[in-house]
Design a protein around this motif. Structure first.
Motif, short mmCIF file in Angstrom:
data_model
loop_
_atom_site.label_atom_id
_atom_site.label_comp_id
_atom_site.label_asym_id
_atom_site.label_seq_id
_atom_site.Cartn_x
_atom_site.Cartn_y
_atom_site.Cartn_z
N GLY A 1 0.93 -1.15 -0.12
CA GLY A 1 -0.02 -0.05 0.02
C GLY A 1 0.95 1.22 0.03
O GLY A 1 0.42 2.49 0.06
N TRP A 2 2.16 1.09 -0.19
CA TRP A 2 3.00 2.35 -0.10
C TRP A 2 3.28 2.67 -1.61
O TRP A 2 3.31 1.93 -2.68
CB TRP A 2 4.45 1.93 0.19
N ILE A 3 3.29 4.14 -1.83
CA ILE A 3 3.70 4.42 -3.15
C ILE A 3 5.17 4.15 -3.40
O ILE A 3 6.20 4.34 -2.47
CB ILE A 3 3.43 5.99 -3.36
N GLN A 4 5.62 3.73 -4.50
CA GLN A 4 6.96 3.33 -4.70
C GLN A 4 7.60 4.22 -5.89
O GLN A 4 7.00 4.28 -7.11
CB GLN A 4 7.24 1.94 -4.97
N LEU A 5 8.82 4.87 -5.49
CA LEU A 5 9.35 5.86 -6.76
C LEU A 5 10.83 4.98 -6.83
O LEU A 5 11.63 4.75 -5.85
CB LEU A 5 9.65 7.09 -6.18
N TYR A 6 11.19 4.95 -8.28
CA TYR A 6 12.63 4.20 -8.37
C TYR A 6 13.58 5.25 -8.90
O TYR A 6 12.98 5.89 -10.15
CB TYR A 6 12.42 2.92 -9.09
N ARG B 1 -11.21 -0.90 0.84
CA ARG B 1 -11.67 -0.38 -0.43
C ARG B 1 -11.38 0.91 -0.56
O ARG B 1 -10.75 1.49 -1.71
CB ARG B 1 -13.17 -0.65 -0.46
N GLN B 2 -11.28 1.65 0.68
CA GLN B 2 -10.66 3.19 0.50
C GLN B 2 -9.41 3.12 0.20
O GLN B 2 -8.78 4.26 -0.39
CB GLN B 2 -10.95 3.67 2.02
N GLU B 3 -8.43 2.21 0.57
CA GLU B 3 -7.17 2.22 0.36
C GLU B 3 -6.97 2.11 -1.14
O GLU B 3 -6.08 2.53 -1.66
CB GLU B 3 -6.60 1.09 1.22
#
Lengths: 392, 92
Positions: A130-135, A222-224
């Motif tokens: 559920g984390w945003i991931q930037l590479y 569902r919100q997540e």
């Protein structure tokens, strides 16, 4: 703009110094990286007002961050490899509590066998947390991604934690010349952190993390899911603001010589830099080679990937981790699934590479483009999943 | 039964955005054994009232009056702490 010689770790610490979070809770010894060592020095020297909490484990690091963020403090930590694995339980909880913690992660192999060098098995394992991931491709991207990540995480329409990933040793330990922004400009860009429901607001008491059973857990998940889906719509606006402020050109993905390409590689992080050099070389020889570097893996920029790859004759995905599904790496699975929705569906193959810090050279990448040229001509895929740079 | 709210209507992240909501959640059904007081033996020292983790000991005018079985989970702390052993844990 100031040109400075920094490693990826130092670049991350420098971004953190400028952000000056209220709290940094982090595990102080290995597998921790020099990001925390350098930032601790800033704190010890009084260059930041940040409250440093050295904790006894990575599990405690993320737990302390959760409490801190829920109280309304801008909170950061950093981790790597098995450290991320140890904080796993709380990594999921952070996302479900919608706490906008930003965490630089130095991508290194998960044990075992015991290894400390670069691959993406640590953060790829956390891809469904559920984390945003930037590479990040290089130290400059590390620096810039961390700054923009704060703005993304704390955006009222997003409120999700963000991992900013960089390649262990290759990026984290190599010195590069990077341009940094003035402190006041960074502070102005990120603004103040305000949390709607603070644990410390005794006038308006609030409970974080209560039991949530069959009757409401599903609604919260569902919100997540919706928050991550919505983030894909909101992130471009945040990137546009960043680009305007700092005169940059960040996007969900980076396309390199793709517009007229026939064959292309999809790869994350530092290997994209190596592959760009190969693309340039092949272009001189008349090969219509291109490259797609997703900068965000979560949320997954599906539409952009479909658009960028649909017209190609053959595509190779390079995965720096194996998912042990028997069907290739995680980037491959998702790129291939996205292309199923394309009318054209170009052939896609996978190469697992660089596990445990195995070097990848331009010669290896040339082999991949050669195979793609072969598929372009014959239309035949010899092997869907391949291993690049492993001894037979 | 009142229709429960959907995912668009509830606070995010499972947050409970007000205090005192434990009252709305009756935990009495968790109980296996229930405390029963032998009132003539009780000395009204109120130690059971102090120790009860669910505020389920009923007290009026300084006298112990029994238990609130809507919330008592049957943990037995009251029976254990009672100095005159007038609280017994019974099935049900």
């Amino acid at each position: 703009m100031k040109l400075t010689a920094l490693t990826g770790d130092q670049a991350a610490a420098e971004a953190m110094r400028q952000i000056e979070p209220d709290v940094v809770a982090a595990y102080p010894i290995t597998p921790q990286t020099e990001i925390v060592m350098n930032f601790s020095q800033f704190a010890a020297d009084g260059r930041v007002k940040t409250e440093m909490i050295p904790v006894e484990s990575e599990h405690s690091a993320m737990s302390a961050c959760v409490g801190s963020a829920a109280s309304g403090a801008r909170t950061m930590t950093a981790t790597s490899a098995n450290g991320l694995a140890l904080m796993w339980e709380i990594v999921y909880i952070t996302a479900s509590l919608r706490l906008p913690i930003v965490m630089p992660v130095v991508n290194r192999a998960l044990s075992g066998p015991i290894n400390i060098h670069c691959d993406h098995s640590d953060t790829m394992g956390a891809r469904d947390s559920g984390w945003i991931q930037l590479y990040s491709e290089n130290a400059e991207e590390v620096y810039e991604n961390i700054i923009v990540a704060v703005k993304i995480a704390e955006h009222k329409k997003i409120l999700l934690p963000v991992m900013v990933c960089q390649d262990g040793f290759i990026t984290s330990h190599a010195v590069e010349g990077i341009s940094t922004f003035p402190d006041d400009k960074v502070k102005k860009f990120i603004g103040e952190y305000t949390l709607e429901h603070s644990l410390l607001d005794v006038e308006n008491p609030v409970t974080y993390g209560p039991l949530d059973l069959q009757d409401f857990y599903f609604e919260h998940k569902r919100q997540e899911a919706e928050a991550m889906k919505d983030a894909l719509k909101t992130i471009p606006a945040v990137l546009a603001e960043f680009n305007k402020t700092f005169n940059k050109s960040h996007d969900l993905v980076e396309e390199y010589k793709l517009s007229d390409a026939e064959v292309a590689i999809v790869v994350l992080s530092s290997t994209a830099g190596t592959a760009k050099g190969v693309v340039d070389e092949l272009r001189k020889k008349g090969v219509k080679a291109g490259l797609l570097k997703p900068r965000f893996f979560r949320p997954f920029p599906k539409e952009r990937i479909i658009k960028a790859l649909s017209n190609l004759k053959a595509v190779a995905v390079l995965d720096r981790s194996d998912s042990f599904s028997g069907e290739g790496g995680p980037l491959f699975s998702e790129v291939k699934a996205a292309l199923y929705e394309s009318q054209k569906r170009p052939p896609v193959i996978d190469y697992i590479f660089g596990l445990g810090g195995r070097d990848i050279f331009p010669e290896d990448i040339k082999k991949v483009y050669k195979e793609l040229e072969e598929i372009k001509k014959t239309g035949r895929i010899k092997a869907l999943v391949n291993y690049l740079g492993v001894r037979n | 039964m009142k229709k429960k709210k959907g995912w668009k209507e509830i606070p995010i992240a499972g947050i409970i955005d007000k205090g005192g909501t434990a009252r709305e959640y009756k935990t009495g059904s968790w109980r296996t054994f229930k405390p029963v007081v032998d009132k003539p033996k009780c000395i009204n020292c109120l130690q059971c009232w102090i120790y009860c983790p669910d505020s389920s000991v009923l007290v009026k005018d300084g006298k112990m009056e029994g238990f609130d079985y809507d919330y008592c989970k049957g943990c037995g702390i009251c029976a254990s702490i009672c100095p005159v052993k007038c609280i017994k844990m019974e099935k049900g």
